[in-house]
Design a protein around this motif. Structure first.
Motif, short mmCIF file in Angstrom:
data_model
loop_
_atom_site.label_atom_id
_atom_site.label_comp_id
_atom_site.label_asym_id
_atom_site.label_seq_id
_atom_site.Cartn_x
_atom_site.Cartn_y
_atom_site.Cartn_z
N LYS A 76 -8.29 -13.96 -7.58
CA LYS A 76 -7.77 -12.76 -6.93
C LYS A 76 -7.64 -12.98 -5.42
CE LYS A 76 -8.50 -7.77 -6.72
NZ LYS A 76 -9.32 -6.65 -7.18
N LEU A 77 -8.67 -13.56 -4.81
CA LEU A 77 -8.63 -13.84 -3.37
C LEU A 77 -7.58 -14.90 -3.05
CD1 LEU A 77 -9.85 -13.32 -0.57
CD2 LEU A 77 -11.49 -15.16 -1.07
N LYS A 78 -7.53 -15.94 -3.85
CA LYS A 78 -6.55 -17.00 -3.63
C LYS A 78 -5.13 -16.44 -3.67
CE LYS A 78 -7.27 -20.78 -5.94
NZ LYS A 78 -7.20 -21.88 -6.94
N ASN A 79 -4.86 -15.60 -4.65
CA ASN A 79 -3.53 -14.99 -4.76
C ASN A 79 -3.24 -14.05 -3.60
OD1 ASN A 79 -2.82 -16.36 -7.09
ND2 ASN A 79 -3.74 -14.79 -8.41
N TRP A 80 -4.27 -13.38 -3.08
CA TRP A 80 -4.09 -12.50 -1.92
C TRP A 80 -3.64 -13.32 -0.71
CZ3 TRP A 80 -6.66 -11.73 2.85
CH2 TRP A 80 -6.38 -10.51 3.48
N TYR A 81 -4.28 -14.47 -0.49
CA TYR A 81 -3.87 -15.33 0.63
C TYR A 81 -2.48 -15.90 0.40
CZ TYR A 81 -8.25 -15.21 3.21
OH TYR A 81 -9.33 -14.81 3.96
N LYS A 82 -2.16 -16.26 -0.82
CA LYS A 82 -0.82 -16.78 -1.11
C LYS A 82 0.24 -15.74 -0.78
CE LYS A 82 -1.96 -20.12 -4.72
NZ LYS A 82 -1.85 -20.43 -6.16
N LYS A 83 -0.07 -14.48 -1.05
CA LYS A 83 0.86 -13.38 -0.74
C LYS A 83 1.21 -13.34 0.75
CE LYS A 83 0.35 -8.47 -0.72
NZ LYS A 83 -0.36 -7.32 -1.28
N TYR A 84 0.30 -13.81 1.59
CA TYR A 84 0.52 -13.81 3.04
C TYR A 84 0.96 -15.17 3.57
CZ TYR A 84 -1.37 -9.19 2.80
OH TYR A 84 -1.57 -7.87 2.48
N GLY A 85 1.43 -16.04 2.66
CA GLY A 85 2.05 -17.28 3.09
C GLY A 85 1.16 -18.50 3.14
N PHE A 86 -0.08 -18.39 2.68
CA PHE A 86 -0.96 -19.55 2.64
C PHE A 86 -0.65 -20.38 1.40
CE2 PHE A 86 -3.19 -16.87 5.56
CZ PHE A 86 -3.87 -17.72 6.41
N LYS A 87 -0.71 -21.70 1.55
CA LYS A 87 -0.47 -22.61 0.45
C LYS A 87 -1.70 -23.51 0.27
CE LYS A 87 4.50 -22.55 0.74
NZ LYS A 87 4.61 -21.26 0.25
N GLU A 88 -2.00 -23.84 -0.99
CA GLU A 88 -3.12 -24.72 -1.27
C GLU A 88 -2.83 -26.13 -0.76
OE1 GLU A 88 -4.94 -24.50 -5.23
OE2 GLU A 88 -3.66 -22.74 -5.58
N THR A 89 -3.83 -26.73 -0.10
CA THR A 89 -3.66 -28.10 0.40
C THR A 89 -4.68 -29.06 -0.17
OG1 THR A 89 -5.01 -27.61 2.36
CG2 THR A 89 -2.62 -27.31 2.57
N GLY A 90 -5.69 -28.55 -0.85
CA GLY A 90 -6.67 -29.44 -1.45
C GLY A 90 -7.88 -28.71 -1.97
N LEU A 91 -8.66 -29.42 -2.78
CA LEU A 91 -9.90 -28.90 -3.35
C LEU A 91 -11.02 -29.88 -3.04
CD1 LEU A 91 -8.64 -27.94 -6.92
CD2 LEU A 91 -9.04 -26.38 -5.02
N LYS A 92 -12.23 -29.35 -2.86
CA LYS A 92 -13.38 -30.22 -2.64
C LYS A 92 -14.63 -29.56 -3.19
CE LYS A 92 -15.73 -33.20 0.53
NZ LYS A 92 -15.75 -33.85 1.81
N LYS A 93 -15.41 -30.35 -3.90
CA LYS A 93 -16.69 -29.91 -4.43
C LYS A 93 -17.78 -30.49 -3.55
CE LYS A 93 -19.51 -28.23 -7.56
NZ LYS A 93 -20.09 -26.98 -7.19
N PHE A 94 -18.58 -29.62 -2.94
CA PHE A 94 -19.70 -30.04 -2.11
C PHE A 94 -20.98 -29.94 -2.94
CE2 PHE A 94 -16.48 -28.52 0.83
CZ PHE A 94 -16.50 -29.50 1.83
N GLU A 95 -21.85 -30.93 -2.83
CA GLU A 95 -23.08 -30.96 -3.62
C GLU A 95 -23.97 -29.74 -3.39
OE1 GLU A 95 -25.39 -34.53 -3.64
OE2 GLU A 95 -23.59 -35.79 -3.68
N HIS A 96 -23.98 -29.23 -2.17
CA HIS A 96 -24.87 -28.12 -1.83
C HIS A 96 -24.28 -26.75 -2.16
CE1 HIS A 96 -22.29 -28.47 1.70
NE2 HIS A 96 -22.62 -27.23 2.01
#
Length: 90
Positions: free
Chosen positions: A57-77
């Protein structure tokens, strides 16, 4: 909310939050508009954010305002994956 200059033309938008009782009233959009305008006035070409990838839901909200996904990262902590997104400023 916080704004941090990351590189010459990239600004990070961090910790944007709107209290649940105040959501859906345009405050989040106003905060994004403020960050975009601030970045532009200070030579920014992009605004970058990191969000919880599993929050569609949050990701789609940002996409609505022109943000595009550039990468994913899993942090151990962290118990979630971070989705990095950028908005190119015109």
């Amino acid at each position: 909310m916080a704004i941090e200059k990351a590189k010459d033309e990239v600004f990070y938008m961090e910790r944007l939050a709107v209290h649940p009782d105040s959501r859906h009233k345009g405050y989040g959009r106003n905060l994004i508009d403020f960050v975009v305008e601030y970045a532009k006035q200070n030579g920014g070409k992009k605004v970058s954010i990191g969000i919880i990838n599993e929050n569609e839901k949050l990701k789609n909200w940002y996409k609505k305002y022109g943000f595009k996904e550039t990468g994913l990262k899993k942090f151990e902590h962290m118990s979630f994956t971070v989705c990095f997104m950028e908005k190119v400023l015109l």
